[in-house]
Scaffold this active site. Structure first.
Site, PDB file in Angstrom:
ATOM      1  N   ALA A  29       0.816  -1.213   0.000  1.00  0.00           N
ATOM      2  CA  ALA A  29       0.000   0.000   0.000  1.00  0.00           C
ATOM      3  C   ALA A  29       0.853   1.267   0.000  1.00  0.00           C
ATOM      4  O   ALA A  29       0.343   2.343  -0.245  1.00  0.00           O
ATOM      5  CB  ALA A  29      -0.920   0.001   1.218  1.00  0.00           C
ATOM      6  N   LYS A  30       2.136   1.129   0.294  1.00  0.00           N
ATOM      7  CA  LYS A  30       3.074   2.253   0.325  1.00  0.00           C
ATOM      8  C   LYS A  30       2.546   3.432   1.136  1.00  0.00           C
ATOM      9  O   LYS A  30       2.300   4.507   0.615  1.00  0.00           O
ATOM     10  CB  LYS A  30       3.452   2.686  -1.083  1.00  0.00           C
ATOM     11  CG  LYS A  30       4.279   1.638  -1.797  1.00  0.00           C
ATOM     12  CD  LYS A  30       4.682   2.091  -3.174  1.00  0.00           C
ATOM     13  CE  LYS A  30       5.391   1.000  -3.924  1.00  0.00           C
ATOM     14  NZ  LYS A  30       4.518  -0.080  -4.343  1.00  0.00           N
ATOM     15  N   GLY A  31       2.376   3.198   2.416  1.00  0.00           N
ATOM     16  CA  GLY A  31       1.931   4.260   3.304  1.00  0.00           C
ATOM     17  C   GLY A  31       2.980   5.342   3.433  1.00  0.00           C
ATOM     18  O   GLY A  31       4.169   5.094   3.268  1.00  0.00           O
TER      19      GLY A  31
END
Length: 108
Positions: A29-31
């Site tokens: 999700a590449k927060g």
């Protein structure tokens, strides 16, 4: 899945709960957003989606990482450098001059 809107997120949520407990789930999700938004993302990834790990970007400051790091039983893969040409150029331009290191080296 996000491109599929609510239906895609619902499918992702259902799928994440079908994976056996002994298999770690990494949600790509590449927060990495500002504090309040990062808190919502961390809660969604670790509590609602029941994932075990997520990559996060530190480039908006520590408050973008902190909500994820509070989940001690979970893992965060902090993105220091990405392999794309555009990212290499950008991160090299932001070299930390005093230490003569590229930004990704300082982050690591």
């Amino acid at each position: 899945m996000k491109a599929q809107g609510e239906k895609g997120l619902d499918t992702l949520h259902k799928q994440s709960h079908t994976i056996p407990k002994d298999i770690p789930v990494i949600l790509d999700a590449k927060g990495g957003d500002i504090g309040n938004t990062a808190q919502a993302y961390a809660k969604a990834v670790f509590e609602q989606m029941n994932c075990d790990a997520v990559p996060v970007s530190p480039y908006l400051g520590f408050d973008s990482l902190e909500p994820f790091l509070k989940y001690k039983e979970k893992r965060c893969h902090i993105i220091c450098r990405t392999p794309t040409k555009a990212a290499r150029i950008f991160k090299r331009c932001l070299s930390v001059r005093r230490q003569n290191n590229a930004l990704y080296e300082v982050v690591a």
